[in-house]
Design a protein around this motif. Structure first.
Motif, PDB file in Angstrom:
ATOM      1  N   GLY A 228       0.772  -1.239   0.000  1.00 22.68           N
ATOM      2  CA  GLY A 228       0.000   0.000   0.000  1.00 22.68           C
ATOM      3  C   GLY A 228       0.799   1.282   0.000  1.00 22.68           C
ATOM      4  O   GLY A 228       0.216   2.363   0.133  1.00 22.68           O
ATOM      5  N   ILE A 229       2.122   1.213  -0.160  1.00 19.91           N
ATOM      6  CA  ILE A 229       2.944   2.427  -0.181  1.00 19.91           C
ATOM      7  C   ILE A 229       3.106   2.855  -1.627  1.00 19.91           C
ATOM      8  O   ILE A 229       3.861   2.241  -2.388  1.00 19.91           O
ATOM      9  N   ALA A 230       2.385   3.894  -2.027  1.00 20.07           N
ATOM     10  CA  ALA A 230       2.340   4.255  -3.443  1.00 20.07           C
ATOM     11  C   ALA A 230       2.659   5.717  -3.721  1.00 20.07           C
ATOM     12  O   ALA A 230       2.999   6.068  -4.850  1.00 20.07           O
ATOM     13  N   THR A 231       2.559   6.583  -2.712  1.00 18.64           N
ATOM     14  CA  THR A 231       2.771   8.010  -2.935  1.00 18.64           C
ATOM     15  C   THR A 231       3.744   8.579  -1.910  1.00 18.64           C
ATOM     16  O   THR A 231       3.996   7.977  -0.862  1.00 18.64           O
ATOM     17  N   ARG A 232       4.260   9.765  -2.211  1.00 17.44           N
ATOM     18  CA  ARG A 232       5.155  10.426  -1.250  1.00 17.44           C
ATOM     19  C   ARG A 232       4.420  10.733   0.052  1.00 17.44           C
ATOM     20  O   ARG A 232       5.014  10.725   1.124  1.00 17.44           O
ATOM     21  N   GLN A 233       3.128  11.031  -0.058  1.00 15.57           N
ATOM     22  CA  GLN A 233       2.352  11.295   1.152  1.00 15.57           C
ATOM     23  C   GLN A 233       2.264  10.051   2.017  1.00 15.57           C
ATOM     24  O   GLN A 233       2.301  10.138   3.257  1.00 15.57           O
ATOM     25  N   ASP A 234       2.134   8.883   1.400  1.00 11.79           N
ATOM     26  CA  ASP A 234       2.146   7.633   2.162  1.00 11.79           C
ATOM     27  C   ASP A 234       3.451   7.506   2.952  1.00 11.79           C
ATOM     28  O   ASP A 234       3.449   7.170   4.143  1.00 11.79           O
ATOM     29  N   VAL A 235       4.549   7.768   2.263  1.00  9.88           N
ATOM     30  CA  VAL A 235       5.859   7.674   2.912  1.00  9.88           C
ATOM     31  C   VAL A 235       5.967   8.686   4.048  1.00  9.88           C
ATOM     32  O   VAL A 235       6.422   8.368   5.151  1.00  9.88           O
ATOM     33  N   LYS A 236       5.539   9.927   3.805  1.00  9.26           N
ATOM     34  CA  LYS A 236       5.608  10.972   4.830  1.00  9.26           C
ATOM     35  C   LYS A 236       4.770  10.598   6.049  1.00  9.26           C
ATOM     36  O   LYS A 236       5.212  10.761   7.200  1.00  9.26           O
ATOM     37  N   THR A 237       3.559  10.114   5.811  1.00  4.67           N
ATOM     38  CA  THR A 237       2.674   9.736   6.917  1.00  4.67           C
ATOM     39  C   THR A 237       3.335   8.699   7.814  1.00  4.67           C
ATOM     40  O   THR A 237       3.310   8.799   9.050  1.00  4.67           O
ATOM     41  N   LEU A 238       3.936   7.708   7.197  1.00  5.06           N
ATOM     42  CA  LEU A 238       4.561   6.632   7.961  1.00  5.06           C
ATOM     43  C   LEU A 238       5.847   7.093   8.634  1.00  5.06           C
ATOM     44  O   LEU A 238       6.095   6.777   9.810  1.00  5.06           O
ATOM     45  N   ARG A 239       6.666   7.856   7.927  1.00  6.81           N
ATOM     46  CA  ARG A 239       7.923   8.323   8.534  1.00  6.81           C
ATOM     47  C   ARG A 239       7.654   9.305   9.672  1.00  6.81           C
ATOM     48  O   ARG A 239       8.372   9.313  10.678  1.00  6.81           O
ATOM     49  N   ASP A 240       6.624  10.118   9.537  1.00  2.00           N
ATOM     50  CA  ASP A 240       6.253  11.034  10.629  1.00  2.00           C
ATOM     51  C   ASP A 240       5.839  10.256  11.881  1.00  2.00           C
ATOM     52  O   ASP A 240       5.950  10.759  13.002  1.00  2.00           O
TER      53      ASP A 240
END
Length: 267
Positions: A228-240
């Motif tokens: 389910g990791i498909a966008t930069r926002q996905d990455v940001k949400t998880l890294r935050d």
């Protein structure tokens, strides 16, 4: 387990029974124990995180039961592995994951061999472990890490397979889908715990699964989010939220140059 997972596990038991007739356990164990040059899977991931980057396990996957063929056209594992290893020159994969299941994912152990030979990254064998024979086979074909899926195994099997893998110098990524499986996984010694965001029954994907389980993971463990990791926002949400390790395949496999797609996603 879901119906598809039950089916896969049943087929795996049949495959292992046939494989044991061709190559006895004693022979595959001797082969595995003769191969001493493993690559440091956990170390490669921690090094990326220490450098301030995400630790990405980049997947080489041709197809899946739910999506069919993911990467059409040429499928050359060696080229895909090199692309991941290079990235854009600044951002690249920490490790590889290679699907070796043939019937359901159109994978092959030869894909793992080819990918590993083409670059210096440690490699996870992505398959469904149901028997000790497969753990030994994994090292014999060059895997540096194996996947244990909690939904497919009982606690005794997970402990036994982990012990074999560690004795062979391999790392272990244990995959969970919910809090109950997380509790079981944390009884193991491995620092790698993967949270699969895909619901086993509905096949719906939600990053909330990782976010909900994040607080239950001790600081000395490394949480890997999967699916389910498909966008930069996905990455940001998880890294935050403090998640720094990712296993991603499908979105990269659809890109002409997977390594560049990885760099763009994790820039």
């Amino acid at each position: 387990m879901s119906d598809i997972l039950n089916k896969i596990v049943a087929v795996k038991h049949e495959e292992v029974a046939a494989a044991r007739k061709r190559v006895p356990l004693e022979a595959i164990r001797a082969d595995a124990e003769s191969r001493v040059l493993t690559r440091d899977f956990v170390g490669a991931m921690r090094a990326k995180i220490a450098a301030g980057q995400a630790a990405v396990i980049a997947e080489i996957k041709k197809a899946s039961p739910s999506k069919g063929v993911i990467r059409s056209g040429e499928f050359i594992p060696a080229d895909l592995a090199q692309s991941y290893a290079e990235g854009d020159g600044a951002i690249s994969a920490a490790c590889l994951s290679v699907l070796t299941d043939r019937q359901f994912f159109q994978g092959s152990i030869d894909y793992l061999k080819q990918a590993r030979a083409s670059c210096g990254l440690p490699v996870l064998r992505k398959d469904f472990m149901v028997d000790a024979w497969q753990v030994y086979e994994s090292r014999a074909i060059g895997a540096d890490c194996i996947l244990l899926i909690a939904a497919c195994l009982d606690d005794a099997q997970m402990r036994d397979f982990e012990a074999i893998a560690l004795s062979l110098g391999m790392a272990v990524l244990v995959e969970v889908h919910d809090a109950a499986e997380m509790e079981r996984a944390l009884k193991l010694r491995t620092p790698l715990v993967g949270v699969n965001n895909r619901n086993l029954r509905s096949f719906e994907v939600s990053l909330q699964t990782t976010l909900d389980l994040r607080s239950s993971v001790p600081a000395d463990r490394l949480l890997v989010t999967e699916s389910g990791i498909a966008t930069r926002q996905d990455v940001k949400t998880l890294r935050d939220a403090g998640v720094d390790a990712f296993l991603v395949g499908e979105s990269f496999m659809r890109a002409e140059e997977p390594g560049e797609a990885l760099a763009q996603l994790f820039r």
